[in-house]
Motif scaffolding. Structure first.
Motif, PDB file in Angstrom:
ATOM      1  N   PHE A   1      10.561   2.665   9.700  1.00  0.00           N
ATOM      2  CA  PHE A   1      10.484   3.351  10.990  1.00  0.00           C
ATOM      3  C   PHE A   1       9.664   2.532  11.974  1.00  0.00           C
ATOM      4  CE2 PHE A   1       6.677   4.948   8.896  1.00  0.00           C
ATOM      5  CZ  PHE A   1       5.742   4.977   9.906  1.00  0.00           C
ATOM      6  N   TYR A   2       8.923   1.521  11.448  1.00  0.00           N
ATOM      7  CA  TYR A   2       8.129   0.639  12.312  1.00  0.00           C
ATOM      8  C   TYR A   2       7.959  -0.696  11.594  1.00  0.00           C
ATOM      9  CZ  TYR A   2       4.026  -1.490  14.429  1.00  0.00           C
ATOM     10  OH  TYR A   2       3.178  -2.377  15.014  1.00  0.00           O
TER      11      TYR A   2
ATOM     12  N   ALA B   1       5.780  -3.885   7.582  1.00  0.00           N
ATOM     13  CA  ALA B   1       6.734  -2.785   7.716  1.00  0.00           C
ATOM     14  C   ALA B   1       6.131  -1.496   7.160  1.00  0.00           C
ATOM     15  CB  ALA B   1       8.027  -3.102   6.979  1.00  0.00           C
ATOM     16  N   ARG B   2       6.517  -0.375   7.756  1.00  0.00           N
ATOM     17  CA  ARG B   2       6.106   0.949   7.285  1.00  0.00           C
ATOM     18  C   ARG B   2       7.369   1.764   7.005  1.00  0.00           C
ATOM     19  NH1 ARG B   2       0.323   2.090   9.683  1.00  0.00           N
ATOM     20  NH2 ARG B   2      -0.344  -0.028   9.332  1.00  0.00           N
ATOM     21  N   ILE B   3       7.421   2.296   5.803  1.00  0.00           N
ATOM     22  CA  ILE B   3       8.595   3.032   5.344  1.00  0.00           C
ATOM     23  C   ILE B   3       8.159   4.437   4.939  1.00  0.00           C
ATOM     24  CG2 ILE B   3      10.430   3.099   3.596  1.00  0.00           C
ATOM     25  CD1 ILE B   3      10.031  -0.008   3.417  1.00  0.00           C
ATOM     26  N   GLU B   4       8.846   5.455   5.462  1.00  0.00           N
ATOM     27  CA  GLU B   4       8.546   6.826   5.081  1.00  0.00           C
ATOM     28  C   GLU B   4       9.155   7.111   3.722  1.00  0.00           C
ATOM     29  OE1 GLU B   4       8.148   9.748   8.727  1.00  0.00           O
ATOM     30  OE2 GLU B   4      10.056   8.695   8.768  1.00  0.00           O
ATOM     31  N   LEU B   5       8.389   7.751   2.857  1.00  0.00           N
ATOM     32  CA  LEU B   5       8.873   8.125   1.528  1.00  0.00           C
ATOM     33  C   LEU B   5       9.418   9.542   1.573  1.00  0.00           C
ATOM     34  CD1 LEU B   5       5.939   6.668  -0.585  1.00  0.00           C
ATOM     35  CD2 LEU B   5       8.182   5.648  -0.180  1.00  0.00           C
ATOM     36  N   PRO B   6      10.455   9.795   0.783  1.00  0.00           N
ATOM     37  CA  PRO B   6      11.041  11.154   0.765  1.00  0.00           C
ATOM     38  C   PRO B   6      10.127  12.156   0.105  1.00  0.00           C
ATOM     39  CG  PRO B   6      12.171   9.714  -0.803  1.00  0.00           C
ATOM     40  CD  PRO B   6      11.152   8.898  -0.086  1.00  0.00           C
TER      41      PRO B   6
ATOM     42  N   GLU C   1       0.861  -1.185   0.000  1.00  0.00           N
ATOM     43  CA  GLU C   1       0.000   0.000   0.000  1.00  0.00           C
ATOM     44  C   GLU C   1       0.891   1.227   0.000  1.00  0.00           C
ATOM     45  OE1 GLU C   1      -2.539  -0.092   3.395  1.00  0.00           O
ATOM     46  OE2 GLU C   1      -3.628  -1.846   2.710  1.00  0.00           O
ATOM     47  N   ARG C   2       0.491   2.209  -0.774  1.00  0.00           N
ATOM     48  CA  ARG C   2       1.296   3.423  -0.844  1.00  0.00           C
ATOM     49  C   ARG C   2       0.410   4.655  -0.744  1.00  0.00           C
ATOM     50  NH1 ARG C   2       4.685   6.104  -5.682  1.00  0.00           N
ATOM     51  NH2 ARG C   2       5.817   7.530  -4.352  1.00  0.00           N
ATOM     52  N   SER C   3       0.868   5.602   0.054  1.00  0.00           N
ATOM     53  CA  SER C   3       0.247   6.916   0.092  1.00  0.00           C
ATOM     54  C   SER C   3       1.342   7.910  -0.285  1.00  0.00           C
ATOM     55  CB  SER C   3      -0.329   7.212   1.473  1.00  0.00           C
ATOM     56  OG  SER C   3       0.709   7.349   2.417  1.00  0.00           O
ATOM     57  N   ARG C   4       1.049   9.156  -0.187  1.00  0.00           N
ATOM     58  CA  ARG C   4       2.028  10.163  -0.602  1.00  0.00           C
ATOM     59  C   ARG C   4       3.337  10.090   0.201  1.00  0.00           C
ATOM     60  NH1 ARG C   4       0.918  16.581  -1.462  1.00  0.00           N
ATOM     61  NH2 ARG C   4       2.983  17.052  -2.192  1.00  0.00           N
TER      62      ARG C   4
END
Length: 66
Positions: free
Chosen positions: A45-46, A61-66, A3-6
């Motif tokens: 980050f989690y 997993a949750r990854i912050e996008l730049p 799943e992807r958000s902004r």
């Protein structure tokens, strides 16, 4: 599942369980030499997991996008 958000990427991967004859762990093992969970921990980050010994395990997993 992906799943992807902004600003966030969420990934869930399910493993079929241990190979027959291998030690059954009660939780996913994060190896110090950089196995798959080590990479997940360094990129996210989690993260957490769901499942039990000898059965399929799902790592989230949750990854912050730049």
């Amino acid at each position: 599942m992906l799943e992807r958000s902004r600003y966030l990427l969420s990934i869930m991967v399910t493993d079929a369980g241990p190979t027959p004859g291998r030690k059954k762990l009660s939780f996913p093992e994060q190896k110090s030499h950089g196995g798959g969970l080590g990479r997940v921990a360094s990129l996210s980050f989690y993260w957490d997991w769901d499942g039990c010994a000898g059965l399929p395990v799902t790592v989230k997993a949750r990854i912050e996008l730049p």
